[in-house]
Design a protein around this motif. Structure first.
Motif, PDB file in Angstrom:
ATOM      1  N   LEU A   7     -49.917 -17.539  15.005  1.00 33.91           N
ATOM      2  CA  LEU A   7     -49.163 -16.741  15.964  1.00 33.91           C
ATOM      3  C   LEU A   7     -47.665 -16.899  15.724  1.00 33.91           C
ATOM      4  O   LEU A   7     -46.922 -15.919  15.706  1.00 33.91           O
ATOM      5  CB  LEU A   7     -49.511 -17.168  17.396  1.00 33.91           C
ATOM      6  N   ILE A   8     -47.221 -18.122  15.508  1.00 32.23           N
ATOM      7  CA  ILE A   8     -45.804 -18.388  15.267  1.00 32.23           C
ATOM      8  C   ILE A   8     -45.327 -17.646  14.030  1.00 32.23           C
ATOM      9  O   ILE A   8     -44.298 -16.962  14.054  1.00 32.23           O
ATOM     10  CB  ILE A   8     -45.556 -19.904  15.144  1.00 32.23           C
ATOM     11  N   ALA A   9     -46.075 -17.765  12.948  1.00 32.31           N
ATOM     12  CA  ALA A   9     -45.683 -17.107  11.698  1.00 32.31           C
ATOM     13  C   ALA A   9     -45.607 -15.596  11.873  1.00 32.31           C
ATOM     14  O   ALA A   9     -44.674 -14.946  11.390  1.00 32.31           O
ATOM     15  CB  ALA A   9     -46.666 -17.475  10.581  1.00 32.31           C
ATOM     16  N   LEU A  10     -46.567 -15.028  12.569  1.00 28.36           N
ATOM     17  CA  LEU A  10     -46.585 -13.579  12.775  1.00 28.36           C
ATOM     18  C   LEU A  10     -45.440 -13.128  13.682  1.00 28.36           C
ATOM     19  O   LEU A  10     -44.730 -12.172  13.363  1.00 28.36           O
ATOM     20  CB  LEU A  10     -47.936 -13.168  13.361  1.00 28.36           C
ATOM     21  N   CYS A  11     -45.248 -13.804  14.791  1.00 32.01           N
ATOM     22  CA  CYS A  11     -44.172 -13.432  15.720  1.00 32.01           C
ATOM     23  C   CYS A  11     -42.802 -13.527  15.058  1.00 32.01           C
ATOM     24  O   CYS A  11     -41.915 -12.722  15.349  1.00 32.01           O
ATOM     25  CB  CYS A  11     -44.204 -14.321  16.958  1.00 32.01           C
ATOM     26  N   ASP A  12     -42.639 -14.498  14.180  1.00 32.93           N
ATOM     27  CA  ASP A  12     -41.345 -14.689  13.530  1.00 32.93           C
ATOM     28  C   ASP A  12     -41.013 -13.581  12.534  1.00 32.93           C
ATOM     29  O   ASP A  12     -39.911 -13.544  11.994  1.00 32.93           O
ATOM     30  CB  ASP A  12     -41.266 -16.064  12.878  1.00 32.93           C
ATOM     31  N   THR A  13     -41.931 -12.641  12.317  1.00 28.59           N
ATOM     32  CA  THR A  13     -41.649 -11.499  11.434  1.00 28.59           C
ATOM     33  C   THR A  13     -41.219 -10.256  12.209  1.00 28.59           C
ATOM     34  O   THR A  13     -40.917  -9.231  11.595  1.00 28.59           O
ATOM     35  CB  THR A  13     -42.879 -11.145  10.571  1.00 28.59           C
ATOM     36  N   MET A  14     -41.167 -10.324  13.538  1.00 24.82           N
ATOM     37  CA  MET A  14     -40.893  -9.132  14.350  1.00 24.82           C
ATOM     38  C   MET A  14     -39.580  -8.448  13.956  1.00 24.82           C
ATOM     39  O   MET A  14     -39.544  -7.227  13.800  1.00 24.82           O
ATOM     40  CB  MET A  14     -40.878  -9.467  15.837  1.00 24.82           C
ATOM     41  N   SER A  15     -38.498  -9.191  13.807  1.00 30.45           N
ATOM     42  CA  SER A  15     -37.207  -8.565  13.464  1.00 30.45           C
ATOM     43  C   SER A  15     -37.299  -7.786  12.158  1.00 30.45           C
ATOM     44  O   SER A  15     -36.794  -6.665  12.060  1.00 30.45           O
ATOM     45  CB  SER A  15     -36.099  -9.613  13.368  1.00 30.45           C
ATOM     46  N   ASP A  16     -37.942  -8.384  11.151  1.00 29.90           N
ATOM     47  CA  ASP A  16     -38.081  -7.697   9.861  1.00 29.90           C
ATOM     48  C   ASP A  16     -38.937  -6.447   9.986  1.00 29.90           C
ATOM     49  O   ASP A  16     -38.632  -5.403   9.400  1.00 29.90           O
ATOM     50  CB  ASP A  16     -38.688  -8.635   8.816  1.00 29.90           C
ATOM     51  N   VAL A  17     -40.012  -6.541  10.743  1.00 29.83           N
ATOM     52  CA  VAL A  17     -40.901  -5.387  10.930  1.00 29.83           C
ATOM     53  C   VAL A  17     -40.163  -4.252  11.637  1.00 29.83           C
ATOM     54  O   VAL A  17     -40.251  -3.091  11.233  1.00 29.83           O
ATOM     55  CB  VAL A  17     -42.173  -5.809  11.703  1.00 29.83           C
TER      56      VAL A  17
END
Length: 127
Positions: A34-44
């Motif tokens: 979850l942490i790894a995925l959430c930390d990609t939000m800005s890039d997405v």
């Protein structure tokens, strides 16, 4: 391009089953995806903003956003790190998402913010 909330996001109930890990190391490991995925939000969101404004939200370009949104809706983080990752993703969406309903009480940012509050209370032992 304005990332807009998906019906699945707004219809989520935040009731995904999870086992509360007694060992903090186990809980941190459980929250790692979850942490790894959430930390990609800005890039997405940045990638989505570079797509045509009339891009259909069923297009493949939306899949990374959908993965994050689905994970956040189903999440039941057991650590502060997991909750903080959800908070960072929510702030990124509020800041960079540009969705028309972000200020609405039932908009995706509000839905995620209330989920974060519930997780904080649960993990902190208040509920």
């Amino acid at each position: 391009m304005n990332p807009r909330p998906r019906r699945g996001v707004l219809a989520a109930t935040f009731v995904a089953p999870a086992v509360l890990a007694a060992d903090p190391a186990v809980a941190a490991t459980a929250d790692a995806p979850l942490i790894a995925l959430c930390d990609t939000m800005s890039d997405v969101l940045r990638d989505l903003s570079a797509t045509p404004a009339d891009l259909d939200d069923t297009s493949p370009e939306w899949r990374p956003y959908d993965r994050i949104a689905d994970a956040m809706c189903a999440a039941r983080p057991e650590t502060m790190e997991g909750i903080m990752a959800m908070a960072r993703a929510t702030m990124a969406h509020a800041r960079d998402g540009g969705g028309a309903d972000d200020d609405e009480p039932d908009g995706v940012v509000a839905v995620w913010a209330w989920a974060i509050v519930r997780h904080l209370l649960r993990v902190g032992g208040a509920t």
